[in-house]
Write an enzyme that holds these catalytic residues in place. Structure first.
Site, PDB file in Angstrom:
ATOM      1  CD  GLN A 271      35.636  40.459  26.845  1.00 36.82           C
ATOM      2  OE1 GLN A 271      34.577  40.514  27.472  1.00 36.82           O
ATOM      3  NE2 GLN A 271      36.179  39.303  26.507  1.00 36.82           N
TER       4      GLN A 271
ATOM      5  CE  LYS B 137      31.658  38.173  27.843  1.00 39.54           C
ATOM      6  NZ  LYS B 137      32.946  38.558  28.419  1.00 39.54           N
TER       7      LYS B 137
ATOM      8  CG  ASP C  43      34.215  38.968  34.132  1.00 41.08           C
ATOM      9  OD1 ASP C  43      33.687  37.964  33.614  1.00 41.08           O
ATOM     10  OD2 ASP C  43      34.639  39.941  33.472  1.00 41.08           O
TER      11      ASP C  43
HETATM   12  N1  GUN Z   1      38.256  37.398  28.205  1.00 39.08           N
HETATM   13  C1  GUN Z   1      38.133  36.063  27.995  1.00 39.08           C
HETATM   14  N2  GUN Z   1      37.230  35.533  28.832  1.00 39.08           N
HETATM   15  C2  GUN Z   1      36.767  36.552  29.599  1.00 39.08           C
HETATM   16  C3  GUN Z   1      35.821  36.627  30.653  1.00 39.08           C
HETATM   17  O1  GUN Z   1      35.207  35.642  31.075  1.00 39.08           O
HETATM   18  N3  GUN Z   1      35.625  37.859  31.181  1.00 39.08           N
HETATM   19  C4  GUN Z   1      36.308  38.947  30.743  1.00 39.08           C
HETATM   20  N4  GUN Z   1      36.064  40.113  31.336  1.00 39.08           N
HETATM   21  N5  GUN Z   1      37.200  38.917  29.777  1.00 39.08           N
HETATM   22  C5  GUN Z   1      37.421  37.720  29.201  1.00 39.08           C
END
Ligand code: GUN
Length: 302
Positions: free
Chosen positions: A109, A65, A132
């Site tokens: 995350q 990311k 998100d």
């Molecule tokens: N863990 C797995 N997929 C995601 C996501 O799309 N966003 C976040 N914050 N954590 C994740």
């Protein structure tokens, strides 16, 4: 004779592999002009990423990311905490980031260590910085078909389907997996596009009786080879959201790719299918957050 609407995908052929990496690259190219426009207004879109603990998969996702942000000219900051971090410390950091005008998007995350109340953490993120799409305000928006920040993975799947010109309206969609991150928002988004949606999950009895009906099958369960060829309708579109690491080190999805490919019209590979789209949608949501804030600031100054 084939009856295909001019703009629709040809779903009478078999085994087309959807190149998520290439589609993501095309979308990222188009995002560059939006970043440029913001920079002309002296705004650099900014994303803050919080990672708690040492989950190796999370560390890889966060690294991807941050690298993707840098490639697009989005400023990013990373906040790392040990597994035994105190929840109030994270809540305080989120409040600081909420108040920081240089931060347009905040991402925590997941998963978090078990002593965290995930809802408390996600609800503390300002809904206007919730790139998100996990804040209840944005989840509610999704339910009524009017969300600002669609959750990144299902949003990426919708973009993939649109790019491949897969018709959705009136189609049978089966989503395997009912998580808050993928399965539930995926079902809502495709329902909003007038598909007939069925959600299957860990307690579903006889999964195959549902999956065999799917014109579009989206699988996000986290089990390698959960979906075998006899469970898939001939000519289906198969979207594999799973990411599993085998003991051999190989990365695979939830679908028996080689066998299902022979039956499916379109199929996404793992890696290189949905994964690159997820990160791209995070970039898009971050840019949207910056644009919305900039537009608001402009209207107030008038
Ligand atoms: N863990 C797995 N997929 C995601 C996501 O799309 N966003 C976040 N914050 N954590 C994740």
């Amino acid at each position: 004779m084939k009856h295909i609407t001019h703009n629709d995908a040809d779903l009478t052929a078999f085994g087309k592999i959807v190149d998520g990496k290439a589609i993501a690259a095309t979308i990222r190219q188009s995002l560059k002009s939006r970043v440029k426009k913001l920079k002309e207004q002296n705004v650099i879109p900014g994303l803050a990423v919080i990672l708690v603990g040492d989950n190796p998969a999370s560390a890889v996702y966060v690294r991807n990311k941050l690298r993707s942000c840098a490639e697009l000219g989005i400023a990013s900051s990373k906040f790392l905490f040990p597994t035994d971090a105190s929840p109030p410390d994270i809540l305080r950091l989120i409040e600081d980031l909420n108040a920081n005008p240089e931060v347009h998007g905040i991402l925590v995350q997941l998963p978090l260590p078990p002593h965290f109340n995930v809802t408390d953490i996600l609800e503390t993120i300002s809904a206007s910085k919730d790139v998100d799409g996990f804040h209840l305000y944005n989840v509610g928006g999704l339910v009524v078909g009017n969300t600002v920040f669609p959750p990144c993975t299902p949003y990426g799947v919708v973009k993939l389907l649109e790019h491949e010109r897969v018709p959705i309206e009136g189609k049978n969609v089966v989503v395997v997996g009912a998580s808050n991150i993928v399965g539930k928002p995926m079902a809502l988004m495709l329902m909003q596009k007038d598909a007939t949606v069925c959600i299957c999950h860990a307690k579903t009895r006889d999964l195959a009786q549902f999956t065999i009906l799917a014109d579009i099958l989206v699988v996000a369960a986290g089990y390698p080879k959960l979906i075998l060829a006899p469970m898939v309708k001939t000519g289906a579109v198969v979207i594999d959201v799973g990411i599993n690491r085998l003991p051999t080190g190989q990365l695979v999805g939830d679908v028996d790719f080689e066998e299902v490919r022979k039956k499916a019209a379109l199929i996404t590979p793992v890696p290189g299918g949905v994964g690159p789209m997820t990160v791209t949608m995070l970039l898009e949501n971050t840019i949207s957050a910056a644009e919305r804030k900039t537009a608001k600031a402009d209207s107030i100054s008038i």
